[in-house]
Design a protein around this motif. Sequence first.
Motif, PDB file in Angstrom:
ATOM      1  N   ILE A  64       0.924  -1.145  -0.023  1.00 14.10           N
ATOM      2  CA  ILE A  64      -0.080  -0.139  -0.212  1.00 14.10           C
ATOM      3  C   ILE A  64       0.864   1.278   0.041  1.00 14.10           C
ATOM      4  CG2 ILE A  64      -1.737   1.397   1.304  1.00 14.10           C
ATOM      5  CD1 ILE A  64      -2.986  -1.010   2.129  1.00 14.10           C
ATOM      6  N   SER A  65       0.510   1.970  -0.716  1.00 10.92           N
ATOM      7  CA  SER A  65       1.495   3.541  -0.967  1.00 10.92           C
ATOM      8  C   SER A  65       1.110   4.344   0.219  1.00 10.92           C
ATOM      9  CB  SER A  65       1.321   3.973  -2.422  1.00 10.92           C
ATOM     10  OG  SER A  65      -0.014   4.320  -2.420  1.00 10.92           O
ATOM     11  N   ASP A  66       1.885   5.146   0.455  1.00  9.79           N
ATOM     12  CA  ASP A  66       1.721   6.305   1.295  1.00  9.79           C
ATOM     13  C   ASP A  66       0.331   7.297   0.820  1.00  9.79           C
ATOM     14  OD1 ASP A  66       3.828   5.651   2.914  1.00  9.79           O
ATOM     15  OD2 ASP A  66       5.208   7.063   2.048  1.00  9.79           O
ATOM     16  N   GLU A  67       0.334   7.411  -0.314  1.00  6.45           N
ATOM     17  CA  GLU A  67      -0.893   8.161  -0.948  1.00  6.45           C
ATOM     18  C   GLU A  67      -2.209   7.656  -0.599  1.00  6.45           C
ATOM     19  OE1 GLU A  67      -2.893   8.871  -5.251  1.00  6.45           O
ATOM     20  OE2 GLU A  67      -1.041   8.261  -5.169  1.00  6.45           O
ATOM     21  N   CYS A  92      -6.080  -5.267  -0.245  1.00 11.62           N
ATOM     22  CA  CYS A  92      -7.239  -5.276   0.251  1.00 11.62           C
ATOM     23  C   CYS A  92      -7.092  -5.409   1.688  1.00 11.62           C
ATOM     24  CB  CYS A  92      -8.489  -5.942  -0.507  1.00 11.62           C
ATOM     25  SG  CYS A  92      -9.038  -5.517  -2.134  1.00 11.62           S
ATOM     26  N   LEU A  93      -6.648  -6.465   2.069  1.00 11.15           N
ATOM     27  CA  LEU A  93      -6.444  -7.049   3.544  1.00 11.15           C
ATOM     28  C   LEU A  93      -5.712  -5.798   4.561  1.00 11.15           C
ATOM     29  CD1 LEU A  93      -6.067 -10.762   3.125  1.00 11.15           C
ATOM     30  CD2 LEU A  93      -8.234  -9.337   4.100  1.00 11.15           C
ATOM     31  N   ASP A  94      -4.641  -5.313   3.768  1.00 15.68           N
ATOM     32  CA  ASP A  94      -3.882  -4.237   4.527  1.00 15.68           C
ATOM     33  C   ASP A  94      -4.789  -2.926   4.440  1.00 15.68           C
ATOM     34  OD1 ASP A  94      -1.565  -5.664   4.822  1.00 15.68           O
ATOM     35  OD2 ASP A  94      -0.642  -5.062   3.031  1.00 15.68           O
ATOM     36  N   GLU A  95      -5.500  -2.615   3.364  1.00 12.99           N
ATOM     37  CA  GLU A  95      -6.442  -1.514   3.463  1.00 12.99           C
ATOM     38  C   GLU A  95      -7.289  -1.778   4.674  1.00 12.99           C
ATOM     39  OE1 GLU A  95      -7.273  -0.001  -1.051  1.00 12.99           O
ATOM     40  OE2 GLU A  95      -8.962  -0.770   0.153  1.00 12.99           O
ATOM     41  N   LEU A  96      -8.099  -2.888   4.786  1.00 12.44           N
ATOM     42  CA  LEU A  96      -9.114  -3.295   5.607  1.00 12.44           C
ATOM     43  C   LEU A  96      -8.279  -2.823   7.194  1.00 12.44           C
ATOM     44  CD1 LEU A  96     -11.773  -4.301   6.389  1.00 12.44           C
ATOM     45  CD2 LEU A  96     -10.837  -6.595   6.683  1.00 12.44           C
ATOM     46  N   CYS A  97      -7.148  -3.426   7.307  1.00 13.05           N
ATOM     47  CA  CYS A  97      -6.557  -3.473   8.752  1.00 13.05           C
ATOM     48  C   CYS A  97      -6.281  -1.625   9.007  1.00 13.05           C
ATOM     49  CB  CYS A  97      -5.138  -3.951   8.540  1.00 13.05           C
ATOM     50  SG  CYS A  97      -5.201  -5.711   8.758  1.00 13.05           S
ATOM     51  N   LYS A  98      -5.897  -0.762   7.994  1.00 19.58           N
ATOM     52  CA  LYS A  98      -5.783   0.513   8.113  1.00 19.58           C
ATOM     53  C   LYS A  98      -7.184   1.152   8.569  1.00 19.58           C
ATOM     54  CE  LYS A  98      -3.540   4.621   8.239  1.00 19.58           C
ATOM     55  NZ  LYS A  98      -2.674   4.867   9.152  1.00 19.58           N
ATOM     56  N   ILE A  99      -8.047   0.776   7.709  1.00 15.14           N
ATOM     57  CA  ILE A  99      -9.379   1.247   8.215  1.00 15.14           C
ATOM     58  C   ILE A  99      -9.953   1.162   9.477  1.00 15.14           C
ATOM     59  CG2 ILE A  99     -12.031   1.209   7.586  1.00 15.14           C
ATOM     60  CD1 ILE A  99     -10.764   0.738   4.523  1.00 15.14           C
ATOM     61  N   LEU A 100      -9.560  -0.301   9.919  1.00 13.55           N
ATOM     62  CA  LEU A 100     -10.025  -0.447  11.534  1.00 13.55           C
ATOM     63  C   LEU A 100      -9.388   0.530  12.257  1.00 13.55           C
ATOM     64  CD1 LEU A 100     -10.769  -4.080  10.685  1.00 13.55           C
ATOM     65  CD2 LEU A 100     -12.471  -2.489  11.486  1.00 13.55           C
ATOM     66  N   ILE A 147      -0.876 -12.618   8.667  1.00 14.60           N
ATOM     67  CA  ILE A 147      -1.996 -13.422   8.298  1.00 14.60           C
ATOM     68  C   ILE A 147      -2.988 -13.451   9.566  1.00 14.60           C
ATOM     69  CG2 ILE A 147      -2.912 -15.727   7.894  1.00 14.60           C
ATOM     70  CD1 ILE A 147      -0.689 -16.232   6.305  1.00 14.60           C
ATOM     71  N   GLN A 148      -2.744 -13.426  10.676  1.00 20.97           N
ATOM     72  CA  GLN A 148      -3.629 -13.287  11.969  1.00 20.97           C
ATOM     73  C   GLN A 148      -4.133 -11.959  12.015  1.00 20.97           C
ATOM     74  OE1 GLN A 148      -4.710 -16.172  13.797  1.00 20.97           O
ATOM     75  NE2 GLN A 148      -6.448 -14.482  14.506  1.00 20.97           N
ATOM     76  N   ARG A 149      -3.606 -11.165  11.949  1.00 20.08           N
ATOM     77  CA  ARG A 149      -4.162  -9.628  11.886  1.00 20.08           C
ATOM     78  C   ARG A 149      -5.283  -9.529  10.612  1.00 20.08           C
ATOM     79  NH1 ARG A 149       0.379  -5.786  10.573  1.00 20.08           N
ATOM     80  NH2 ARG A 149      -0.127  -6.544   8.394  1.00 20.08           N
ATOM     81  N   VAL A 157     -14.791  -6.771  11.155  1.00 16.52           N
ATOM     82  CA  VAL A 157     -15.757  -6.210   9.999  1.00 16.52           C
ATOM     83  C   VAL A 157     -16.951  -6.924   9.751  1.00 16.52           C
ATOM     84  CG1 VAL A 157     -14.803  -6.737   7.882  1.00 16.52           C
ATOM     85  CG2 VAL A 157     -15.597  -4.505   8.325  1.00 16.52           C
ATOM     86  N   ALA A 158     -17.073  -8.405   9.871  1.00 18.78           N
ATOM     87  CA  ALA A 158     -17.925  -8.795   9.663  1.00 18.78           C
ATOM     88  C   ALA A 158     -19.183  -9.044  10.643  1.00 18.78           C
ATOM     89  CB  ALA A 158     -17.678 -10.402   9.464  1.00 18.78           C
ATOM     90  N   ALA A 159     -18.706  -8.356  11.900  1.00 24.73           N
ATOM     91  CA  ALA A 159     -19.844  -8.309  13.121  1.00 24.73           C
ATOM     92  C   ALA A 159     -20.629  -6.851  12.818  1.00 24.73           C
ATOM     93  CB  ALA A 159     -18.849  -8.317  14.358  1.00 24.73           C
ATOM     94  N   TYR A 160     -20.278  -6.018  12.102  1.00 24.81           N
ATOM     95  CA  TYR A 160     -20.889  -4.764  11.736  1.00 24.81           C
ATOM     96  C   TYR A 160     -22.095  -5.222  11.016  1.00 24.81           C
ATOM     97  CZ  TYR A 160     -16.928  -1.743  12.878  1.00 24.81           C
ATOM     98  OH  TYR A 160     -15.869  -0.841  13.337  1.00 24.81           O
TER      99      TYR A 160
END
Length: 181
Positions: A64-67, A92-100, A147-149, A157-160
């Motif tokens: 994932i880029s800094d942008e 996508c998974l790294d994005e998801l972690c950052k969003i959370l 992977i665990q993260r 996120v699935a609990a939302y």
Amino acid sequence: MASSSSSASNIPPPTRSWTYHRVFLSFRGKDTRNGFTSHLYAALNRKGITTYKDDKNLRKGNVISDELLKAIEESRFAVIVLSPNYASSTWCLDELCKILDCNNNLGQHIVVVFYGVEPSDVRHQKRTFQEAFKNHQHRFGEDSEKIQRWRDALTQVAAYSGWTSINQNEAELVENIYLKK
């Protein structure tokens, strides 16, 4: 006199003064870019909502880029479109972690769309999510902290309470997704 100390778990995330209501869209391009996500992007823009979609001027790659990280941090809302191949993308998974992280630390609001997947498949990493994690384990090793993260992020996120596309008219679904707060 009452004690002024409290546990960290009781402290709400700081409220941020948002200059504008920007939305960050997180989605698996090959699943939804030219269909559902493009319609959602257009609908949000019609409503006057500034929306970030990664298909313009963004370098593609495995990291994932800094942008992109900055775009996530500066967005008041994140709409996560969980589709069958979402978990196959480390991006996508790294994005998801950052969003959370932004949700927990900055008070970012999250809207979840289950597009062609059941929330339980995401929560328990079944079906295509299970296959994706088999591939990730082969690539990164079974005990990988990364992977665990990712697994934990999907479970969280699935609990939302979210929107689902199963047995729904897509045009109506897009128009019904709204951002409040």
